[in-house]
Design a protein around this motif. Structure first.
Motif, PDB file in Angstrom:
ATOM      1  N   GLN A  59      40.131  48.228  38.986  1.00  0.00           N
ATOM      2  CA  GLN A  59      38.996  47.547  39.032  1.00  0.00           C
ATOM      3  C   GLN A  59      38.940  46.861  40.364  1.00  0.00           C
ATOM      4  O   GLN A  59      39.940  46.877  40.917  1.00  0.00           O
ATOM      5  N   THR A  60      37.873  46.191  40.567  1.00  0.00           N
ATOM      6  CA  THR A  60      37.650  45.698  42.185  1.00  0.00           C
ATOM      7  C   THR A  60      37.608  44.223  42.331  1.00  0.00           C
ATOM      8  O   THR A  60      36.947  43.681  43.340  1.00  0.00           O
ATOM      9  N   ASP A  61      37.943  43.511  41.239  1.00  0.00           N
ATOM     10  CA  ASP A  61      37.667  42.050  41.431  1.00  0.00           C
ATOM     11  C   ASP A  61      38.914  41.187  41.402  1.00  0.00           C
ATOM     12  O   ASP A  61      39.278  40.843  42.517  1.00  0.00           O
ATOM     13  N   ASN A 182      38.509  36.247  35.542  1.00  0.00           N
ATOM     14  CA  ASN A 182      38.195  36.707  36.784  1.00  0.00           C
ATOM     15  C   ASN A 182      37.014  36.065  37.319  1.00  0.00           C
ATOM     16  O   ASN A 182      36.735  34.981  36.940  1.00  0.00           O
ATOM     17  N   SER A 257      47.897  43.565  31.659  1.00  0.00           N
ATOM     18  CA  SER A 257      46.849  43.454  32.762  1.00  0.00           C
ATOM     19  C   SER A 257      46.671  42.137  33.400  1.00  0.00           C
ATOM     20  O   SER A 257      46.128  42.258  34.470  1.00  0.00           O
TER      21      SER A 257
END
Length: 298
Positions: A59-61, A182, A257
């Motif tokens: 993921q890119t956050d 996030n 995670s």
């Protein structure tokens, strides 16, 4: 020992400037095994690498130090680590990094005219001997060795958050953070202070307002990075004082995670030292601020 306002304590301001200039010098403070790079450049590398380490991968956050709960404790440790080297550089164990009170500058008709940008202060790092040696390539996202001048673009975009905006979320945000932990977390002081939610876009907006190198993952190339994050840390300290019963989340029952962000996870580090968010919660074991009243004195 006390962290002071850069513009109200000439000694702290002078020592900071002297210290970063010395740490930047590969002759005085070399980065072992990296020719022509210094210990200051290590902090540029460390910050960039933290942003490249996605948690979880795919993921890119959220990464190891941003867009998640560890944002505040990781940067608190980042400042303390630099502070230790600066103490060596200026030969003063009592030195503490000063902060840039950008809330005060937000009240100016033109914040660009703040004396913090004067040539005797942070203005000297633009167009002088200060060189950017490691920088993020904005096209590839990779860190590359360069030799270029520091870039700023003060006030071209973004804005400086007002004191009222900061006081409001310090007062109203009772929880430290909330799921999904996030940038999309709808509430929580971490996400407000980091700037992903709320009209002030607090921390993020200041990076954008300064512009230039401060908008890249290699943003510690600009010494103002550390003064900015010292003020971010001061705001977190004020929130902690106002909400002493509010706990850091998540705890160790959270899934893998959330590695690097759980309370007893090791924060991402390039030095041979294990530090956890829990160890960073009590700022008073390391320093105090000259004042928090301007933030919580309502």
């Amino acid at each position: 020992m006390i962290r002071h306002n850069f513009l109200s304590n000439a000694t702290a301001a002078r020592q900071f400037i002297e210290g970063v200039n010395r740490l930047k010098d590969p002759e005085q403070f070399p980065w072992p095994g990296q020719p022509n790079l210094s210990l200051y450049d290590v902090f540029v590398f460390w910050h960039h690498q933290s942003m490249m380490l996605m948690t979880p991968p795919g993921q890119t956050d959220r990464n190891a130090a941003h867009s998640g709960p560890a944002f505040l404790p990781w940067h608190r440790y980042f400042l303390i680590a630099l502070e230790r080297f600066l103490q060596q550089a200026v030969d003063d164990a009592d030195f503490r990094i000063p902060y840039w009170d950008w809330n005060a500058d937000a009240q100016l008709t033109n914040p660009n005219t703040s004396s913090i940008w004067a040539n005797e202060n942070l203005g000297q790092f633009v167009g002088g001997n200060w060189r950017v040696r490691l920088a993020m390539n904005p096209v590839t996202g990779n860190l590359q060795v360069v030799n270029q001048q520091l870039q700023r673009n003060l006030g071209a975009s973004g804005r400086l958050p007002t004191r009222t905006q900061v006081r409001t979320f310090i007062r109203n945000q009772v929880a430290y953070d909330q799921m999904p932990f996030n940038s999309s977390s709808a509430s929580g002081t971490r996400n407000y202070l980091e700037g992903w939610i709320g009209a002030a876009s607090t921390h993020n907006s200041v990076h954008v307002w300064v512009g230039g190198d401060m908008q890249l993952s290699s943003s510690p190339n600009d010494p103002v990075f550390f003064l900015h994050h010292c003020n971010v840390d001061r705001i977190w300290a004020a929130w902690q004082e106002r909400h002493p019963a509010s706990s850091y989340v998540p705890d160790m029952d959270a899934p893998d995670s959330l590695q690097f962000h759980r309370i007893d996870d090791a924060l991402y580090n390039v030095f041979d030292e294990t530090v956890t968010p829990r160890q960073m919660l009590d700022y008073k074991t390391h320093y105090e601020y000259d004042t928090l009243d301007d933030l919580i004195g309502l």
